[in-house]
Design an enzyme around this catalytic site. Structure first.
Site, short mmCIF file in Angstrom:
data_model
loop_
_atom_site.label_atom_id
_atom_site.label_comp_id
_atom_site.label_asym_id
_atom_site.label_seq_id
_atom_site.Cartn_x
_atom_site.Cartn_y
_atom_site.Cartn_z
N ASP A 205 10.09 -5.69 -2.09
CA ASP A 205 9.18 -5.68 -0.95
C ASP A 205 9.39 -6.90 -0.05
OD1 ASP A 205 8.15 -3.33 -1.82
OD2 ASP A 205 6.13 -4.06 -2.25
N ARG B 270 11.28 -9.19 5.33
CA ARG B 270 12.27 -9.90 6.14
C ARG B 270 13.01 -8.93 7.06
NH1 ARG B 270 12.33 -12.92 1.33
NH2 ARG B 270 13.87 -11.56 0.33
N ASN C 185 2.49 -7.90 6.15
CA ASN C 185 1.58 -7.94 5.01
C ASN C 185 0.32 -8.76 5.29
OD1 ASN C 185 2.76 -6.28 3.13
ND2 ASN C 185 3.17 -7.88 1.63
N THR D 160 -1.98 -4.41 -1.03
CA THR D 160 -1.48 -4.29 -2.40
C THR D 160 -0.67 -5.51 -2.82
OG1 THR D 160 0.42 -3.05 -1.56
CG2 THR D 160 -1.43 -1.76 -2.41
N GLY D 161 -0.69 -6.57 -2.00
CA GLY D 161 0.09 -7.77 -2.29
C GLY D 161 -0.79 -8.95 -2.70
N LEU E 12 -4.56 -8.42 -3.04
CA LEU E 12 -4.97 -7.71 -4.26
C LEU E 12 -5.04 -8.66 -5.44
CD1 LEU E 12 -5.56 -5.05 -5.78
CD2 LEU E 12 -3.09 -4.77 -6.04
#
Length: 294
Positions: A74, A79, A149, A190-191, A194
């Site tokens: 991910d 990037r 994100n 979700t990163g 979380l």
């Protein structure tokens, strides 16, 4: 068909994947244009011998490309988003990492899923981006001032907490006394967010999440807000500087600087392969249903 390729090289995890991808696309006469640093690395490792066209590491793609394929995890996709920017070129991730919510293609079935690309049998989902402006200006965020994100502020060079004064559409919300604060998109939910106790949002939700990092006041909980909200932050602390990160890009910022965060007027398109849905990814990556009582 012309496809851009970008990736990371890890001998045990990505080398077989890279070989399979190049073999598949060469067999199917797909034109591959490789990010220049990645291509130089492939030549150095003698993974390929044929000459390929390249695209520069510091520029955006144009809309002549069918898609950009990212090889890695991910973090590699985040990037890779810097090459896509506002071009509208879809982004597909091939997972050579560990967890991987964004990298949809798994190494076990690369040929089957890449055939969908050849057949143009896929859809795209649009992902919200966050833009950042700083006052006074920060050169590190002048050219690439967006995050897919999250935007994160955090303490630097100290074990002391920082105070993050937070406003929503110019209305005062709270002064978070914490190690930092995360402003997350649905994609980023979700990163890092979380892991700090934030909720999971499906990619199509028109919301953002404000998640404090280790707050001193335990009543400071994650907050979901509309994605058209402008967020203003002013950070103070014992040190002269603190850290601001936009996904993997990080810079030091002076105390008392004013940060304004709001969604950009363009989005990143993520390629959705048939059968590889967000809900399926959640079940597989978070091991939902592994408990036989479910």
């Amino acid at each position: 068909m012309k496809i851009a390729i970008y990736g990371q090289y890890y001998q045990n995890s990505t080398e077989p994947i890279i070989k399979d991808i190049f073999k598949f696309f060469n067999t199917n006469n797909v034109e591959m244009v490789i990010e220049e640093n990645f291509l130089n690395m492939l030549y150095e490792k003698q993974l390929i011998k044929k000459e390929y066209k390249t695209f520069p590491s510091n520029s955006a793609l144009d809309n002549s490309f069918e898609m950009l394929i990212s090889i890695g995890g991910d973090g590699t996709i985040l990037r890779a988003a810097a090459f896509v920017r506002n071009s509208g070129v879809p982004l597909l991730g091939i997972n050579a990492g560990r967890l991987g919510f964004l990298a949809k293609v798994q190494k076990e079935n690369i040929d089957i899923l890449l055939q969908y690309v050849i057949d143009q049998n896929y859809t795209t989902s649009e992902r919200t981006l966050l833009g950042l402006t700083a006052d006074p200006k920060n050169e590190a965020f002048e050219e690439l001032n967006f995050a897919m994100n999250e935007v994160t502020v955090s303490r630097k060079d100290t074990t002391s907490m920082i105070t993050v004064e937070t406003y929503l559409n110019n209305e005062y919300l709270n002064s978070y006394w914490a190690d930092g604060l995360i402003i997350s998109t649905p994609t980023g939910s979700t990163g890092y967010s979380l892991s700090c106790g934030g909720p999971i949002l499906t990619p199509d939700v028109k919301s953002l999440v404000i998640t404090p990092i280790a707050p001193h006041n335990l009543t400071a909980r994650p907050l979901v807000i509309p994605d058209d909200t402008e967020i203003t932050l002013r950070v103070t602390g014992r040190e002269d500087q603190y850290l601001v990160s936009l996904d993997s890009r990080i810079s030091s910022v002076k105390n008392e600087s004013i940060l304004k965060i709001k969604k950009t007027d363009y989005k990143i398109k993520m390629v959705e392969i048939p059968g590889e849905t967000f809900l399926k990814t959640l079940r597989n990556k978070l091991l939902w249903g592994e408990d036989k009582r479910n």
